[in-house]
Design a protein around this motif. Structure first.
Motif, mmCIF file in Angstrom:
data_model
loop_
_atom_site.group_PDB
_atom_site.id
_atom_site.type_symbol
_atom_site.label_atom_id
_atom_site.label_comp_id
_atom_site.label_asym_id
_atom_site.label_seq_id
_atom_site.Cartn_x
_atom_site.Cartn_y
_atom_site.Cartn_z
ATOM 1 N N GLU A 13 0.830 -1.204 0.000
ATOM 2 C CA GLU A 13 0.000 0.000 0.000
ATOM 3 C C GLU A 13 0.867 1.258 0.000
ATOM 4 O OE1 GLU A 13 -3.659 1.920 2.649
ATOM 5 O OE2 GLU A 13 -2.421 0.315 3.475
ATOM 6 N N LEU A 14 1.885 1.278 0.837
ATOM 7 C CA LEU A 14 2.752 2.450 0.929
ATOM 8 C C LEU A 14 3.571 2.638 -0.347
ATOM 9 C CD1 LEU A 14 3.991 2.324 4.630
ATOM 10 C CD2 LEU A 14 2.205 3.766 3.634
ATOM 11 N N VAL A 15 4.001 1.542 -0.953
ATOM 12 C CA VAL A 15 4.719 1.650 -2.225
ATOM 13 C C VAL A 15 3.859 2.367 -3.259
ATOM 14 C CG1 VAL A 15 5.573 0.333 -4.203
ATOM 15 C CG2 VAL A 15 6.268 -0.314 -1.906
ATOM 16 N N ALA A 43 6.722 13.273 4.884
ATOM 17 C CA ALA A 43 5.612 12.381 5.233
ATOM 18 C C ALA A 43 5.103 12.722 6.627
ATOM 19 C CB ALA A 43 6.076 10.928 5.186
ATOM 20 N N VAL A 44 3.844 13.107 6.715
ATOM 21 C CA VAL A 44 3.255 13.451 8.012
ATOM 22 C C VAL A 44 2.685 12.169 8.620
ATOM 23 C CG1 VAL A 44 1.596 14.888 9.231
ATOM 24 C CG2 VAL A 44 2.759 15.768 7.187
ATOM 25 N N VAL A 53 6.591 4.314 9.851
ATOM 26 C CA VAL A 53 7.771 5.158 9.622
ATOM 27 C C VAL A 53 8.949 4.295 9.186
ATOM 28 C CG1 VAL A 53 9.334 6.854 10.627
ATOM 29 C CG2 VAL A 53 6.941 6.790 11.357
ATOM 30 N N ARG A 54 9.078 3.134 9.814
ATOM 31 C CA ARG A 54 10.149 2.218 9.424
ATOM 32 C C ARG A 54 9.991 1.778 7.965
ATOM 33 N NH1 ARG A 54 13.267 -2.107 12.040
ATOM 34 N NH2 ARG A 54 12.281 -1.625 14.027
ATOM 35 N N LEU A 55 8.764 1.425 7.575
ATOM 36 C CA LEU A 55 8.527 1.016 6.196
ATOM 37 C C LEU A 55 8.847 2.149 5.223
ATOM 38 C CD1 LEU A 55 5.214 -1.024 6.498
ATOM 39 C CD2 LEU A 55 7.458 -1.913 5.835
ATOM 40 N N LEU A 56 8.423 3.360 5.552
ATOM 41 C CA LEU A 56 8.723 4.492 4.683
ATOM 42 C C LEU A 56 10.225 4.687 4.531
ATOM 43 C CD1 LEU A 56 6.056 7.086 5.867
ATOM 44 C CD2 LEU A 56 6.142 5.971 3.630
ATOM 45 N N ALA A 57 10.944 4.549 5.634
ATOM 46 C CA ALA A 57 12.398 4.695 5.576
ATOM 47 C C ALA A 57 13.005 3.634 4.671
ATOM 48 C CB ALA A 57 12.990 4.616 6.974
ATOM 49 N N GLU A 58 12.495 2.408 4.763
ATOM 50 C CA GLU A 58 12.998 1.334 3.907
ATOM 51 C C GLU A 58 12.716 1.605 2.431
ATOM 52 O OE1 GLU A 58 11.194 -2.185 5.429
ATOM 53 O OE2 GLU A 58 12.414 -2.222 7.258
ATOM 54 N N LEU A 59 11.646 2.371 2.181
ATOM 55 C CA LEU A 59 11.274 2.705 0.802
ATOM 56 C C LEU A 59 11.950 3.988 0.319
ATOM 57 C CD1 LEU A 59 7.466 1.869 1.029
ATOM 58 C CD2 LEU A 59 9.252 0.504 -0.079
ATOM 59 N N LEU A 233 -0.560 9.793 1.564
ATOM 60 C CA LEU A 233 0.532 8.828 1.610
ATOM 61 C C LEU A 233 0.216 7.642 2.516
ATOM 62 C CD1 LEU A 233 3.436 8.188 0.769
ATOM 63 C CD2 LEU A 233 4.226 9.642 2.642
ATOM 64 N N LEU A 234 -0.357 7.926 3.676
ATOM 65 C CA LEU A 234 -0.565 6.889 4.685
ATOM 66 C C LEU A 234 -2.008 6.429 4.805
ATOM 67 C CD1 LEU A 234 1.898 8.713 6.913
ATOM 68 C CD2 LEU A 234 2.068 6.252 6.676
ATOM 69 N N GLY A 235 -2.936 7.157 4.188
ATOM 70 C CA GLY A 235 -4.337 6.775 4.284
ATOM 71 C C GLY A 235 -5.059 7.536 5.370
ATOM 72 N N ARG A 236 -6.238 7.077 5.698
ATOM 73 C CA ARG A 236 -7.038 7.744 6.725
ATOM 74 C C ARG A 236 -6.337 7.661 8.072
ATOM 75 N NH1 ARG A 236 -13.150 5.828 6.614
ATOM 76 N NH2 ARG A 236 -13.204 7.481 8.176
ATOM 77 N N ARG A 237 -6.526 8.692 8.876
ATOM 78 C CA ARG A 237 -5.869 8.769 10.167
ATOM 79 C C ARG A 237 -6.231 7.570 11.035
ATOM 80 N NH1 ARG A 237 -1.774 11.521 9.080
ATOM 81 N NH2 ARG A 237 -2.189 13.617 8.311
ATOM 82 N N ALA A 238 -5.202 7.016 11.662
ATOM 83 C CA ALA A 238 -5.393 5.897 12.574
ATOM 84 C C ALA A 238 -5.386 6.410 14.007
ATOM 85 C CB ALA A 238 -4.277 4.873 12.379
#
Length: 241
Positions: A13-15, A43-44, A53-59, A233-238
């Motif tokens: 999804e993040l990709v 990325a907010v 955040v870890r996944l975003l960093a990996e991407l 970027l991340l979707g609806r607020r969790a």
């Protein structure tokens, strides 16, 4: 359910979302006659877990923003302990008593909007940090209470206050949020005038943080160097825990 299926799905999804946002930025730059290299994505990640955040960093998305100190400090500590290298921007309204915490993890504070906060941040840097803190001045484009930002009339005096706090603080530019329900082109056009004035005053203060998921194209048209994207970027607020 396969225990590994959820993180794999989230990564996919993040990709896709990251590619979509980057295409929007590139298209907006092309339309504005600018190079995509002139605009950085922030990325907010507020309300989303440290695992995102870890996944975003990996991407490859290593610049992230938070707007509440308690949430930001916890995520920063967790990711630092795991050896994940990200650059943290603080973008929310900041109380003076949180300055000591924020300067421990933030690389940039984007929401400086009053002299008392400048004083608190400078003192916190002196006591708790071995390097200067980069700051942006948040400019109010609508004078709406509760949204933060210095009035345009008070901007020159606040610039003087921040510059006087050097070398503990380094003024890097301006930040703003478009008024709710207003025309973002009008708002960001006014912001561009303030940014041009500031660059004449201090050429090093060239950052312009403006534009979010719904209005990043307008911000880029008016010179934004950084756009802050959350839901796109991340979707609806969790909701955390």
């Amino acid at each position: 359910m396969n225990p590994s299926s959820e993180p794999i799905d989230r990564r996919t999804e993040l990709v896709g979302n990251l590619a979509s946002v980057r295409r929007r930025i590139a298209d907006a730059c092309l339309a504005a006659g600018r190079s995509p290299r002139e605009v950085s994505l922030i990325a907010v990640t507020k309300t989303f877990p440290a695992s995102d955040v870890r996944l975003l960093a990996e991407l490859g998305q290593r610049v992230v923003a938070e707007n509440r100190d308690g949430e930001a400090a916890a995520k920063a500590a967790e990711l630092a302990a795991a050896g994940v290298d990200v650059r943290w921007h603080f973008v929310g309204q900041l109380q003076r008593n949180k300055a000591r915490s924020v300067v421990r993890y933030a690389d940039v504070v984007q929401s400086v909007d009053r002299p008392a906060l400048v004083t608190a941040l400078a003192a916190a840097v002196a006591a708790h940090r071995d390097r200067p803190l980069d700051v942006l001045i948040q400019v109010s484009l609508d004078d709406a209470p509760g949204r933060g930002g210095v009035s345009p009339a008070a901007l020159p005096a606040l610039v003087d206050t921040v510059l006087a706090a050097a070398p503990r603080l380094r003024l890097r530019g301006l930040m703003a949020v478009a008024p709710l329900g207003g025309d973002p082109d009008v708002a960001f056009g006014r912001l561009a005038e303030h940014a041009a004035w500031l660059r004449e005053r201090d050429p090093d203060a060239s950052m312009l943080s403006a534009g979010m998921t719904g209005d990043l194209e307008a911000a880029i048209r008016h010179g934004a160097t950084h756009v802050r994207v959350g839901s796109g970027l991340l979707g609806r607020r969790a909701k955390l825990g």
